[in-house]
Design an enzyme around this catalytic site. Structure first.
Site, PDB file in Angstrom:
ATOM      1  N   PRO A   1      44.112  37.161  33.129  1.00 52.10           N
ATOM      2  CA  PRO A   1      45.503  36.905  33.456  1.00 52.10           C
ATOM      3  C   PRO A   1      45.964  37.558  34.740  1.00 52.10           C
ATOM      4  CG  PRO A   1      45.327  38.558  31.726  1.00 52.10           C
ATOM      5  CD  PRO A   1      43.989  38.400  32.352  1.00 52.10           C
ATOM      6  N   GLU A   2      46.736  36.830  35.506  1.00 53.19           N
ATOM      7  CA  GLU A   2      47.464  37.385  36.643  1.00 53.19           C
ATOM      8  C   GLU A   2      48.948  37.323  36.290  1.00 53.19           C
ATOM      9  OE1 GLU A   2      45.973  35.858  40.439  1.00 53.19           O
ATOM     10  OE2 GLU A   2      44.182  35.148  39.425  1.00 53.19           O
TER      11      GLU A   2
ATOM     12  N   LYS B   1      50.714  42.838  36.433  1.00 50.80           N
ATOM     13  CA  LYS B   1      49.888  42.319  35.343  1.00 50.80           C
ATOM     14  C   LYS B   1      49.994  43.165  34.087  1.00 50.80           C
ATOM     15  CE  LYS B   1      46.482  40.970  38.837  1.00 50.80           C
ATOM     16  NZ  LYS B   1      45.140  41.295  39.383  1.00 50.80           N
TER      17      LYS B   1
ATOM     18  N   ARG C   1      35.774  41.381  26.275  1.00 55.37           N
ATOM     19  CA  ARG C   1      35.024  42.186  27.248  1.00 55.37           C
ATOM     20  C   ARG C   1      35.493  43.632  27.292  1.00 55.37           C
ATOM     21  NH1 ARG C   1      34.304  38.845  32.778  1.00 55.37           N
ATOM     22  NH2 ARG C   1      32.831  40.495  33.248  1.00 55.37           N
TER      23      ARG C   1
ATOM     24  N   ARG D   1      34.849  39.366  45.528  1.00 53.83           N
ATOM     25  CA  ARG D   1      35.287  38.283  44.653  1.00 53.83           C
ATOM     26  C   ARG D   1      34.994  36.946  45.322  1.00 53.83           C
ATOM     27  NH1 ARG D   1      39.170  40.434  41.285  1.00 53.83           N
ATOM     28  NH2 ARG D   1      38.643  38.691  39.922  1.00 53.83           N
TER      29      ARG D   1
END
Length: 303
Positions: free
Chosen positions: A2-3, A76, A136, A285
């Site tokens: 999520p951002e 976030k 995770r 990234r």
DNA sequence: CGTGGCCCCTGTGGGC
DNA sequence: TGCCCACAGGGGCCAC
């Protein structure tokens, strides 16, 4: 996962489900996704390597007995504020989710449920459960003794992306030699931008992701800030980007992926000029950009 | 000091 | 079918 737009969507959907509810039970299945003020500083991963078992978490610190008076967000990060002044700060990391399916409703998945809260409405009726799930475990939960502690944590972050200005970006990143994309991903520069919205914002602003932050003009900073605000706002209205497994607190997917013009489209045609989109690695990234619409900059070039 | 590299985890999808 | 590898929406720490 999520951002900012996804976390804001979780915040809104969670607020409508848990605001005013009282926490009547707390179950901690994994202690190591929780950081208390007594725990050593640092991320959750580091704590997991500690050989000595950390102390039990006091359930009151996870809002047992509290009525939830606020569901807040900065960047976030998500926070639940209780009437005792305690607060719980939730960071979703890559795969974290907060679900509150309502009484009787089933959860989408029963694995990786690390913390569970039982909720009651003001009239005493069951409001079902709220759960923190994170396969995770890059995310986690901080317990905070009061609102001041929450304010101090959030003061360490940059301004929220929905309201960021060009001047703020320039003040916080303008002196840096690193790539602008790395600056936008730095939560101390602007809070809430991640890999998707960094690429999308830079495409909309026509700035190459590897442009040195220090080389941007004031006008360019204004453009980046304006495009980011617009983009994030549009993505919130579409309830966030669901690529694979992101869902809001009610289990619903978002439609903001249809805003994506470059993310995940390396090698495809630019929606603006038709040329092939480039992809590579910037700031560790995967990064996608249009070589024509976001021209590379050379030292001494005028913009 | 700022910065790039590495690490923390699990799941999934593609190629063979 | 199964195996292996690459990759994934995040961020903290630690050498340089």
């Amino acid at each position: 996962m999520p951002e900012l737009p996804e976390v804001e969507t979780v915040r809104r959907s969670l607020e409508s489900r848990v605001l005013g509810c009282t926490v009547s039970g707390v179950i901690v299945r994994r202690r190591d996704v929780i950081a208390t003020p007594d725990d050593p500083p640092g991320g959750f991963g580091r704590q997991r390597r500690l050989t000595r078992a950390p102390k039990r978490v006091e359930k009151a610190d996870l809002l047992l007995g509290d009525t939830i008076e606020g569901v807040l967000r900065h960047g976030k990060q998500l926070a639940l504020a209780g009437n005792s002044e305690r607060a719980v700060l939730i960071h979703l990391g890559m795969t974290g989710e907060v679900m509150a399916p309502g009484p009787g409703a089933r959860l989408r998945a029963a694995d990786h449920l690390h913390v569970l809260w039982t909720l009651r409405r003001g009239d005493g009726a069951s409001a079902g459960r709220m759960v923190f799930r994170d396969p995770r475990r890059f995310g986690g939960i901080w317990t905070l003794p009061d609102r001041g502690a929450l304010d101090r944590r959030w003061a360490e972050l940059g301004p929220d992306g929905l309201a960021v200005t060009g001047q703020q970006l320039r003040e916080r990143a303008g002196g840096s030699a690193r790539a602008i994309k790395a600056s936008l991903l730095d939560q101390r520069v602007v809070a809430g931008v991640g890999n998707i919205y960094a690429d999308e914002g830079l495409f909309r602003a026509g700035i190459h992701p590897e442009a040195r932050a220090g080389d941007l003009t004031s006008q360019e900073w204004d453009r980046v800030a304006r495009e980011l605000r617009t983009l994030l706002c549009e993505a919130v209205e579409l309830r966030g980007s669901t690529l694979r497994d992101y869902r809001d607190a009610g289990g619903f997917a978002g439609d903001a992926a249809r805003l994506h013009r470059v993310y995940g489209r390396g090698g495809e045609a630019c929606v603006s000029c038709g040329n092939s989109l480039a992809s590579g690695t910037v700031a560790q990234r995967t990064t996608v950009w249009c070589p024509l619409c976001q021209p590379e900059r050379y030292p001494g070039s005028v913009d």
